[in-house]
Design an enzyme around this catalytic site. Sequence first.
Site, PDB file in Angstrom:
ATOM      1  N   SER A 104       0.841  -1.213   0.000  1.00 36.73           N
ATOM      2  CA  SER A 104       0.000   0.000   0.000  1.00 36.73           C
ATOM      3  C   SER A 104       0.868   1.252   0.000  1.00 36.73           C
ATOM      4  O   SER A 104       2.038   1.194   0.403  1.00 36.73           O
ATOM      5  CB  SER A 104      -0.862   0.001   1.269  1.00 36.73           C
ATOM      6  N   TYR A 144      -2.155  -1.059  10.757  1.00 36.92           N
ATOM      7  CA  TYR A 144      -2.257  -1.482   9.352  1.00 36.92           C
ATOM      8  C   TYR A 144      -1.018  -1.055   8.556  1.00 36.92           C
ATOM      9  O   TYR A 144      -0.434  -1.844   7.798  1.00 36.92           O
ATOM     10  CB  TYR A 144      -3.516  -0.868   8.741  1.00 36.92           C
TER      11      TYR A 144
HETATM   12  P1  NAD Z   1     -11.341  -6.279   0.104  1.00 40.17           P
HETATM   13  O1  NAD Z   1     -12.129  -6.109   1.327  1.00 40.17           O
HETATM   14  O2  NAD Z   1     -12.054  -6.528  -1.145  1.00 40.17           O
HETATM   15  O3  NAD Z   1     -10.281  -7.442   0.265  1.00 40.17           O
HETATM   16  C1  NAD Z   1      -9.692  -7.808   1.476  1.00 40.17           C
HETATM   17  C2  NAD Z   1      -9.930  -9.301   1.625  1.00 40.17           C
HETATM   18  O4  NAD Z   1      -9.161  -9.774   2.734  1.00 40.17           O
HETATM   19  C3  NAD Z   1     -11.365  -9.664   1.948  1.00 40.17           C
HETATM   20  O5  NAD Z   1     -12.124  -9.862   0.786  1.00 40.17           O
HETATM   21  C4  NAD Z   1     -11.203 -10.956   2.751  1.00 40.17           C
HETATM   22  O6  NAD Z   1     -11.502 -12.061   1.947  1.00 40.17           O
HETATM   23  C5  NAD Z   1      -9.734 -10.986   3.116  1.00 40.17           C
HETATM   24  N1  NAD Z   1      -9.522 -11.227   4.545  1.00 40.17           N
HETATM   25  C6  NAD Z   1      -9.506 -10.320   5.549  1.00 40.17           C
HETATM   26  N2  NAD Z   1      -9.285 -10.945   6.724  1.00 40.17           N
HETATM   27  C7  NAD Z   1      -9.151 -12.271   6.435  1.00 40.17           C
HETATM   28  C8  NAD Z   1      -8.897 -13.440   7.211  1.00 40.17           C
HETATM   29  N3  NAD Z   1      -8.714 -13.365   8.541  1.00 40.17           N
HETATM   30  N4  NAD Z   1      -8.851 -14.634   6.582  1.00 40.17           N
HETATM   31  C9  NAD Z   1      -9.030 -14.731   5.233  1.00 40.17           C
HETATM   32  N5  NAD Z   1      -9.264 -13.661   4.459  1.00 40.17           N
HETATM   33  C10 NAD Z   1      -9.313 -12.449   5.051  1.00 40.17           C
HETATM   34  O7  NAD Z   1     -10.444  -4.979  -0.004  1.00 40.17           O
HETATM   35  P2  NAD Z   1      -9.174  -4.613  -0.911  1.00 40.17           P
HETATM   36  O8  NAD Z   1      -9.022  -3.168  -0.711  1.00 40.17           O
HETATM   37  O9  NAD Z   1      -9.276  -5.174  -2.255  1.00 40.17           O
HETATM   38  O10 NAD Z   1      -7.993  -5.321  -0.152  1.00 40.17           O
HETATM   39  C11 NAD Z   1      -7.044  -6.127  -0.796  1.00 40.17           C
HETATM   40  C12 NAD Z   1      -5.637  -5.690  -0.383  1.00 40.17           C
HETATM   41  O11 NAD Z   1      -5.429  -4.375  -0.845  1.00 40.17           O
HETATM   42  C13 NAD Z   1      -5.434  -5.651   1.125  1.00 40.17           C
HETATM   43  O12 NAD Z   1      -4.177  -6.248   1.427  1.00 40.17           O
HETATM   44  C14 NAD Z   1      -5.377  -4.177   1.415  1.00 40.17           C
HETATM   45  O13 NAD Z   1      -4.551  -3.915   2.525  1.00 40.17           O
HETATM   46  C15 NAD Z   1      -4.783  -3.636   0.145  1.00 40.17           C
HETATM   47  N6  NAD Z   1      -4.976  -2.211  -0.114  1.00 40.17           N
HETATM   48  C16 NAD Z   1      -6.214  -1.674  -0.256  1.00 40.17           C
HETATM   49  C17 NAD Z   1      -6.356  -0.326  -0.532  1.00 40.17           C
HETATM   50  C18 NAD Z   1      -7.702   0.322  -0.717  1.00 40.17           C
HETATM   51  O14 NAD Z   1      -7.789   1.551  -0.736  1.00 40.17           O
HETATM   52  N7  NAD Z   1      -8.751  -0.416  -0.877  1.00 40.17           N
HETATM   53  C19 NAD Z   1      -5.219   0.479  -0.652  1.00 40.17           C
HETATM   54  C20 NAD Z   1      -3.970  -0.097  -0.496  1.00 40.17           C
HETATM   55  C21 NAD Z   1      -3.856  -1.438  -0.247  1.00 40.17           C
END
Ligand code: NAD
Length: 333
Positions: free
Chosen positions: A225, A238
């Site tokens: 991120s 985080y």
């Molecule tokens: P999202 O909610 O679609 O995906 C996160 C996923 O993590 C969930 O769908 C869930 O299946 C999984 N998860 C969480 N806890 C879990 C557990 N204990 N066991 C199994 N699965 C678990 O959201 P996203 O934003 O697509 O997140 C994906 C990645 O992107 C993450 O690592 C997040 O940190 C990163 N990210 C997101 C953003 C943003 O703005 N959305 C920005 C930077 C990084």
Amino acid sequence: MAHPFTLQLSRRTVLTAATATLAASTLPFMAQAASTLSKAATMENPTIKYPKPPFETQSQPFPGLAGKMTPTPDHGETSYQGSGRLTGMRALITGGDSGMGRAAAIAYAREGADVAINYLPDEEPDAKEVIALIEKEGRKGVALPGDLRDEAFCEKLVEDAVAALGGLDILVNNAGRQQQAASLSDITTEAFDATMKTNIYAMFWLTKAALKHLQPGSAIIQTTSVQAYDPSEDLVDYAITKAAGMNFTKSMARQLGPKGIRVNGVAPGPIWTPLQVSGGATMEKLVKFGSDTPLGRPGQPAELASIYVQLADPQASYATGQIYGAAGGSGQP
Ligand code: NAD
Ligand code: MG
């Protein structure tokens, strides 16, 4: 009235058609160049391509469902077009039900890969849609729900994926837990532990288990991120984990380089996913989500799909230890 951008594209299309006619009567390579040119007609202005803030306030219990968000995120369901870049490869994607993981799962299947996804049992409705989309491409889609905070489950997940797919070539450590907290004293030990287990320990356990199966030419991808480089005041726990993912990417690229396994990361900025509406952001931040980027809006998961494809593609054979940013013009790297 047609938008000026559309008019510009129409002229280009006319020009392309004229070139194609000429090429057909001359040399085959010119016909190929013309068909490449015609692809430019899908050009779109990124500032107006997707919804902009202000957004409706909305909140879901963790982990949230993409299907219940307003507006619904775009994971490339109707737009991503593959071209055989991952034909015959086998991928395991954590958090593959929604967000970036889902965009990667759809794109990988359309590029010719078989895909196993992990997610939490509460996310079954999102996961079912992803499996149906993978199968629609004629690829194998494997649903492996379970909680990544458990070491034994992580080991079993990799073994189950290998058994179902007949091997493993791509591991995407994408699942993540993000819960905002205004003050350090608001983060309980239990919450801190859950964030570390989901975002760091699972990456360690899954990678360790996958290494028993990955062959030279395989790829490991972390979703890190902008928080790894430029942490927000209310995402302390985080942001630590995202810095860890970035660092893990670089050390493991050095360790695995001689074995022919590439390790890279993606560093998204603000992306419209369930993570943000299920405790990841305050309502105040959500309403204006992405407004502080030069593109003036949050990214959609679909806009990052091609990055996950590129990092897995054997053609990117000299790319390892890299972090690819996608933050709408802000953030690092
Ligand atoms: P999202 O909610 O679609 O995906 C996160 C996923 O993590 C969930 O769908 C869930 O299946 C999984 N998860 C969480 N806890 C879990 C557990 N204990 N066991 C199994 N699965 C678990 O959201 P996203 O934003 O697509 O997140 C994906 C990645 O992107 C993450 O690592 C997040 O940190 C990163 N990210 C997101 C953003 C943003 O703005 N959305 C920005 C930077 C990084
Ligand atoms: Mg989800």
